[in-house]
Design a protein around this motif. Structure first.
Motif, PDB file in Angstrom:
ATOM      1  N   ALA A   1       0.871  -1.173  -0.023  1.00  7.98           N
ATOM      2  CA  ALA A   1       0.036   0.164  -0.096  1.00  7.98           C
ATOM      3  C   ALA A   1       0.749   1.184   0.067  1.00  7.98           C
ATOM      4  CB  ALA A   1      -1.022   0.158   1.124  1.00  7.98           C
ATOM      5  N   PHE A   2       1.511   1.285   0.949  1.00 11.14           N
ATOM      6  CA  PHE A   2       2.655   2.495   1.113  1.00 11.14           C
ATOM      7  C   PHE A   2       3.567   2.621  -0.375  1.00 11.14           C
ATOM      8  CE2 PHE A   2       3.291   2.967   5.795  1.00 11.14           C
ATOM      9  CZ  PHE A   2       1.812   3.236   5.953  1.00 11.14           C
ATOM     10  N   SER A   3       3.563   1.474  -1.038  1.00 13.52           N
ATOM     11  CA  SER A   3       4.314   1.350  -2.369  1.00 13.52           C
ATOM     12  C   SER A   3       3.588   2.011  -3.536  1.00 13.52           C
ATOM     13  CB  SER A   3       5.277   0.307  -2.508  1.00 13.52           C
ATOM     14  OG  SER A   3       6.034   0.029  -1.381  1.00 13.52           O
ATOM     15  N   GLY A   4       2.326   1.909  -3.303  1.00 11.78           N
ATOM     16  CA  GLY A   4       1.309   2.399  -4.352  1.00 11.78           C
ATOM     17  C   GLY A   4       0.552   1.147  -5.143  1.00 11.78           C
ATOM     18  N   PHE A   5       0.684   0.087  -4.523  1.00 12.14           N
ATOM     19  CA  PHE A   5       0.249  -1.148  -5.268  1.00 12.14           C
ATOM     20  C   PHE A   5      -1.102  -1.363  -4.751  1.00 12.14           C
ATOM     21  CE2 PHE A   5       4.405  -1.550  -6.320  1.00 12.14           C
ATOM     22  CZ  PHE A   5       4.427  -1.842  -7.781  1.00 12.14           C
ATOM     23  N   THR A   6      -2.379  -1.511  -5.315  1.00 15.22           N
ATOM     24  CA  THR A   6      -3.590  -1.869  -4.717  1.00 15.22           C
ATOM     25  C   THR A   6      -4.078  -3.429  -4.921  1.00 15.22           C
ATOM     26  OG1 THR A   6      -4.648  -1.282  -6.856  1.00 15.22           O
ATOM     27  CG2 THR A   6      -4.550   0.144  -5.271  1.00 15.22           C
ATOM     28  N   THR A   7      -3.300  -4.050  -5.904  1.00 16.84           N
ATOM     29  CA  THR A   7      -3.479  -5.379  -5.837  1.00 16.84           C
ATOM     30  C   THR A   7      -2.203  -6.245  -6.213  1.00 16.84           C
ATOM     31  OG1 THR A   7      -5.532  -5.058  -7.209  1.00 16.84           O
ATOM     32  CG2 THR A   7      -4.789  -7.088  -7.382  1.00 16.84           C
ATOM     33  N   VAL A   8      -1.794  -7.327  -5.419  1.00 16.19           N
ATOM     34  CA  VAL A   8      -0.826  -7.999  -5.698  1.00 16.19           C
ATOM     35  C   VAL A   8      -1.023  -9.526  -5.545  1.00 16.19           C
ATOM     36  CG1 VAL A   8       0.654  -6.408  -4.457  1.00 16.19           C
ATOM     37  CG2 VAL A   8      -0.492  -8.230  -3.122  1.00 16.19           C
ATOM     38  N   ALA A   9      -0.398 -10.144  -6.410  1.00 20.68           N
ATOM     39  CA  ALA A   9      -0.431 -11.751  -6.813  1.00 20.68           C
ATOM     40  C   ALA A   9       0.801 -12.437  -5.939  1.00 20.68           C
ATOM     41  CB  ALA A   9      -0.046 -12.211  -8.083  1.00 20.68           C
TER      42      ALA A   9
END
Length: 417
Positions: free
Chosen positions: A84-92
């Motif tokens: 989240a802090f790195s800007g990602f809203t979705t991760v696999a």
């Protein structure tokens, strides 16, 4: 969640507001209005940040968190906070835990641990039982629990017949099979790219042909069986050419490359720094040029941080014995922007969701808010102060980067640094 975002430059080629600087009103997690100088009669929280830009939420197709079993490296909770802090809203998330994520109940556990987080976690199940490469795991059973693909992380399937059966079986339910591109017999005990630098340093080389032979084999099997194949983290010019040729044949194949394989070549290993020990290894400038061209022309479908935390005991040892891998979520955006334009960087960071069975959400009134907030112009040197992960094995430590994320809005939550 209600918030008014002030003076944000929208970077979204799928939106009618692309390249415009506007206010965005989010009410109950959805976009209710977009326009200039929007009023705030309900006194919602306002977000006003320096050089604020906003795009569709970013996606990373390959992250590892350790839990269950390796919580000393990273937990799911802190891993999602890092994302989240790195800007990602979705991760696999990969299945390389202990035990491996290879059953319906294991997928259910991961999903439950990520419930109620701002970041959406897409679990990848192991392709074989315990990721041992011997017997197929219960692929359909894991799909029923929410698995989006199947991958024995960084472990190649040496048995060609097993890969053939996996492709055939998974095609019955549109399952996506990952195959790590390495022939272990050719790779041997190589620990870095086989080239001038490996000879100079006296380290065992891992030749490009180990990757390329495995890719050629898997593409032949895909052509024979049908099905859906993803080849993660390619690293050589010949690999790009092989996949480009396969796509010209209309085979259902996709691939990714790790950001560090676009940024560093093998010459950085001159001081034996184990932060640079990754798999596949860092290659040559010629390979980097071909990989970047592959990203630009669409041959390479996704660019991943390949975020893989390891604790100090696993990295601060002799080079031969150090674990392969680096964290990369925190540095992903800043590194990409040193290589590509802002528009291309955002395109890269928002691609790939559809391949794993989810969709993108354009910035438009009425849509759910799935945003990344960032400043694309901030230049800085990446240090340990930028690391949110529990593990600190950062290949980009000391690198000059451009662009930082402020946070995200997703799943009706706002997360800012």
């Amino acid at each position: 969640m209600n918030v008014l975002i002030k003076s944000a430059t929208i970077i979204d080629t799928k939106s009618e507001f692309h390249n415009q600087t506007l206010d965005i009103l989010v009410e109950k997690g959805s976009i209710s209005n977009i326009g200039k100088s929007l009023k705030n009669p309900n006194n919602y929280d306002e977000i006003s940040l320096e050089n604020l830009h906003i795009s569709q939420g970013w996606f990373d197709s390959s992250v590892s968190f350790g839990e269950p079993g390796f919580e000393d490296r990273e937990t799911i909770e802190n891993g999602l906070k890092t994302a989240a802090f790195s800007g990602f809203t979705t991760v696999a998330m990969n299945a390389n835990s202990h035990p491996a994520i290879d059953t319906n109940s294991a997928i259910t556990f991961v999903k439950s641990k990520s419930r109620d987080h701002a970041v959406t976690l897409l679990p990848i199940g192991a392709l074989t039982k315990n990721s041992d490469g011997v017997d197929l795991a219960e692929l359909y059973d894991m799909k029923s629990a929410g698995a989006v693909a199947y991958y024995d992380y960084k472990k190649p399937i040496s048995n060609a017949n097993l890969m053939k059966i996996a492709l055939q079986y998974a095609s019955n339910f549109d399952g996506l099979v990952y195959s790590f591109p390495q022939d272990n017999k050719i790779a041997g005990k190589g620990v870095m790219n086989e080239h001038i630098t490996s000879t100079t340093l006296g380290l065992k080389g891992l030749p490009s042909v180990a990757e390329e032979l495995q890719i050629a084999r898997d593409l032949f099997l895909l052509e024979y069986t049908g099905g859906k194949l993803h080849i993660p983290t390619i690293s050589t010019a010949k690999s790009v050419a092989l996949i480009r040729e396969a796509k010209a044949k209309k085979l259902d194949v996709s691939c990714s490359v790790a950001i560090h394989n676009l940024y560093f070549d093998d010459s950085v290993l001159n001081d034996f720094n184990t932060h640079y020990k990754v798999l596949p290894p860092l290659r040559t400038k010629t390979d980097i040029d071909a990989l970047i061209e592959g990203v630009k022309d669409g041959t390479i479908d996704m660019v991943t941080s390949d975020h893989t935390p390891y604790n100090i005991e696993e990295k601060k040892v002799e080079f031969d014995y150090a674990a392969y891998g680096t964290i990369g979520l925190e540095s992903a955006f800043g590194a990409l922007q040193t290589i590509f334009s802002l528009k291309k960087t955002i395109d890269i960071l928002t691609k790939g969701k559809q391949r794993l069975g989810t969709v993108n959400t354009p910035i438009a009134v009425g849509n759910l808010a799935n945003f990344t907030l960032f400043n694309p112009e901030k230049k800085y040197t990446f240090t340990t102060n930028d690391i949110v992960s529990k593990s600190k094995n950062a290949i980009f430590e000391g690198a000059s980067l451009k662009g930082q994320a402020y946070g995200i809005i997703n799943n009706k939550q706002l997360i800012l640094k």
